[in-house]
Design a protein around this motif. Structure first.
Motif, mmCIF file in Angstrom:
data_model
loop_
_atom_site.group_PDB
_atom_site.id
_atom_site.type_symbol
_atom_site.label_atom_id
_atom_site.label_comp_id
_atom_site.label_asym_id
_atom_site.label_seq_id
_atom_site.Cartn_x
_atom_site.Cartn_y
_atom_site.Cartn_z
ATOM 1 N N ARG A 92 67.333 84.986 61.725
ATOM 2 C CA ARG A 92 66.330 85.976 62.123
ATOM 3 C C ARG A 92 66.409 86.313 63.614
ATOM 4 O O ARG A 92 66.315 87.480 63.992
ATOM 5 N N HIS A 93 66.574 85.299 64.451
ATOM 6 C CA HIS A 93 66.446 85.499 65.887
ATOM 7 C C HIS A 93 67.765 85.772 66.606
ATOM 8 O O HIS A 93 67.740 86.266 67.740
ATOM 9 N N ILE A 94 68.885 85.465 65.985
ATOM 10 C CA ILE A 94 70.173 85.709 66.630
ATOM 11 C C ILE A 94 70.911 86.867 65.964
ATOM 12 O O ILE A 94 71.438 87.749 66.646
ATOM 13 N N LEU A 95 70.934 86.896 64.639
ATOM 14 C CA LEU A 95 71.657 87.941 63.929
ATOM 15 C C LEU A 95 70.767 89.081 63.468
ATOM 16 O O LEU A 95 71.260 90.090 62.982
ATOM 17 N N GLY A 96 69.463 88.925 63.581
ATOM 18 C CA GLY A 96 68.566 89.991 63.152
ATOM 19 C C GLY A 96 68.464 90.126 61.647
ATOM 20 O O GLY A 96 68.188 91.209 61.122
ATOM 21 N N ILE A 97 68.698 89.022 60.918
ATOM 22 C CA ILE A 97 68.583 89.029 59.459
ATOM 23 C C ILE A 97 67.198 88.518 59.096
ATOM 24 O O ILE A 97 66.912 87.328 59.234
ATOM 25 N N ASP A 98 66.329 89.399 58.651
ATOM 26 C CA ASP A 98 64.960 88.999 58.334
ATOM 27 C C ASP A 98 64.812 88.493 56.903
ATOM 28 O O ASP A 98 63.947 87.669 56.621
ATOM 29 N N ALA A 99 65.636 89.009 55.994
ATOM 30 C CA ALA A 99 65.502 88.662 54.577
ATOM 31 C C ALA A 99 66.281 87.380 54.278
ATOM 32 O O ALA A 99 67.402 87.406 53.780
ATOM 33 N N VAL A 100 65.674 86.239 54.638
ATOM 34 C CA VAL A 100 66.290 84.923 54.446
ATOM 35 C C VAL A 100 65.350 84.083 53.584
ATOM 36 O O VAL A 100 64.142 84.039 53.827
ATOM 37 N N ALA A 101 65.900 83.426 52.580
ATOM 38 C CA ALA A 101 65.098 82.572 51.699
ATOM 39 C C ALA A 101 65.646 81.157 51.708
ATOM 40 O O ALA A 101 66.866 80.947 51.706
ATOM 41 N N CYS A 102 64.746 80.180 51.733
ATOM 42 C CA CYS A 102 65.102 78.771 51.630
ATOM 43 C C CYS A 102 64.560 78.228 50.305
ATOM 44 O O CYS A 102 63.369 78.361 50.022
ATOM 45 N N ILE A 103 65.440 77.642 49.514
ATOM 46 C CA ILE A 103 65.054 77.049 48.234
ATOM 47 C C ILE A 103 65.431 75.580 48.259
ATOM 48 O O ILE A 103 66.526 75.216 48.715
ATOM 49 N N HIS A 104 64.527 74.730 47.789
ATOM 50 C CA HIS A 104 64.769 73.290 47.791
ATOM 51 C C HIS A 104 65.091 72.854 46.364
ATOM 52 O O HIS A 104 64.307 73.079 45.435
ATOM 53 N N SER A 105 66.231 72.211 46.192
ATOM 54 C CA SER A 105 66.654 71.854 44.832
ATOM 55 C C SER A 105 65.767 70.787 44.202
ATOM 56 O O SER A 105 65.815 70.587 42.982
ATOM 57 N N ASP A 106 64.918 70.109 44.998
ATOM 58 C CA ASP A 106 63.974 69.149 44.414
ATOM 59 C C ASP A 106 63.090 69.804 43.359
ATOM 60 O O ASP A 106 62.621 69.149 42.426
ATOM 61 N N GLY A 107 62.857 71.102 43.500
ATOM 62 C CA GLY A 107 62.036 71.804 42.521
ATOM 63 C C GLY A 107 62.645 71.808 41.131
ATOM 64 O O GLY A 107 61.938 72.031 40.149
ATOM 65 N N PHE A 108 63.948 71.570 41.055
ATOM 66 C CA PHE A 108 64.634 71.587 39.771
ATOM 67 C C PHE A 108 64.762 70.197 39.163
ATOM 68 O O PHE A 108 65.445 70.036 38.141
ATOM 69 N N LEU A 109 64.119 69.204 39.781
ATOM 70 C CA LEU A 109 63.971 67.925 39.103
ATOM 71 C C LEU A 109 63.139 68.128 37.835
ATOM 72 O O LEU A 109 62.220 68.957 37.813
ATOM 73 N N TYR A 110 63.451 67.382 36.797
ATOM 74 C CA TYR A 110 62.566 67.419 35.632
ATOM 75 C C TYR A 110 61.203 66.856 36.019
ATOM 76 O O TYR A 110 61.120 65.920 36.826
ATOM 77 N N PRO A 111 60.126 67.402 35.487
ATOM 78 C CA PRO A 111 58.798 66.838 35.767
ATOM 79 C C PRO A 111 58.756 65.359 35.376
ATOM 80 O O PRO A 111 59.518 64.896 34.524
ATOM 81 N N ASN A 112 57.842 64.620 36.000
ATOM 82 C CA ASN A 112 57.752 63.178 35.749
ATOM 83 C C ASN A 112 57.577 62.853 34.271
ATOM 84 O O ASN A 112 58.142 61.873 33.769
ATOM 85 N N ALA A 113 56.792 63.665 33.575
ATOM 86 C CA ALA A 113 56.563 63.398 32.148
ATOM 87 C C ALA A 113 57.863 63.499 31.352
ATOM 88 O O ALA A 113 58.099 62.708 30.424
ATOM 89 N N VAL A 114 58.703 64.453 31.708
ATOM 90 C CA VAL A 114 59.987 64.609 31.021
ATOM 91 C C VAL A 114 60.911 63.441 31.358
ATOM 92 O O VAL A 114 61.572 62.877 30.479
ATOM 93 N N LEU A 115 60.947 63.080 32.632
ATOM 94 C CA LEU A 115 61.781 61.944 33.040
ATOM 95 C C LEU A 115 61.366 60.676 32.303
ATOM 96 O O LEU A 115 62.217 59.907 31.828
ATOM 97 N N GLU A 116 60.058 60.466 32.191
ATOM 98 C CA GLU A 116 59.571 59.270 31.504
ATOM 99 C C GLU A 116 59.957 59.293 30.027
ATOM 100 O O GLU A 116 60.386 58.268 29.469
#
Length: 231
Positions: A92-116
């Motif tokens: 954003r601040h050096i290249l002027g790219i405003d449309a940047v998204a951060c996704i965390h792969s932890d969200g794709f862990l199976y829910p605890n109930a499924v893991l159990e």
């Protein structure tokens, strides 16, 4: 690897190591417990990565509509989330790219109930505890220029996947996805019968490493505990 990304940034940012270091000193990203970061450590890699992004915009691929998708991998507590935020700030601040998204792969862990139910509670964080099909499907939708795209979010306080997902309303120019398993060589069959490979959905994969003592200290800060006193 995606054959290219659409023209991104204004192409005028100075991405030399010295210029990047000067910019990073204005960055508001902090380490665990809001500790300041040693920017000199990160400047060379960030400089190289920003030059890579500039090249994506300069090779005549402006007709390519898919974003540049970059994975950040590394061990627990090595600083992946912080580094992804740093890269987003620099976009954003050096290249002027405003449309940047951060996704965390932890969200794709199976829910605890499924893991159990699958006997995987003690394997949480290992490759078999992730819904790779869901992760690749999200990346496929992003690479295909689809919007909006929803994706799951993990809550480190609740220690589980949230019921309410996050959403990308528009197609970003750059997507940063971070997680311990993002160097995996995975292929999965999608609901429509297609077989997708993780590597084909990523333009670049970065691996963060650090001395073991630094990772250990980062982990202790992350979980807000102190090392027991030794006799």
């Amino acid at each position: 690897m995606n054959p290219g990304a659409r023209r991104i940034g204004n192409g005028v940012g100075d991405v030399s190591p010295d210029a990047v270091l000067a910019s990073l000193r204005r960055c508001d990203v902090t380490g665990p417990d809001r500790q300041p970061l040693t920017w000199e450590t990160y400047a060379p890699l960030v400089s190289w990565w920003l030059a890579y992004l500039q090249n994506q915009g300069d090779v005549g691929l402006s007709q390519q509509s898919s974003p540049c998708v970059v994975a950040v991998a590394g061990s627990v507590a090595v600083g992946k989330t912080m580094f992804a935020r740093m890269l987003a700030w620099c976009c954003r601040h050096i290249l002027g790219i405003d449309a940047v998204a951060c996704i965390h792969s932890d969200g794709f862990l199976y829910p605890n109930a499924v893991l159990e139910s699958r006997g995987l509670s003690c394997r949480k964080g290992f490759p078999e505890s992730y819904d790779w099909c869901a992760l690749m499907l999200v990346l496929d939708h992003i690479q295909s220029g689809q919007a909006p795209v929803t994706y799951p979010v993990y809550d480190h306080v609740a220690y589980d996947v949230l019921d309410t997902p996050a959403q990308l309303e528009t197609v970003p120019d750059v997507v940063l996805i971070e997680g311990v398993n993002m160097l995996q060589q995975r292929s999965e069959v999608m609901p429509d019968g297609r077989t997708l490979s993780l590597g084909d959905l990523l333009d670049l994969r970065l691996y963060l490493d650090a001395p073991l003592d630094a990772i250990r200290d980062g982990y202790l800060s992350l979980i807000h505990i102190s090392e027991p006193t030794r006799p």
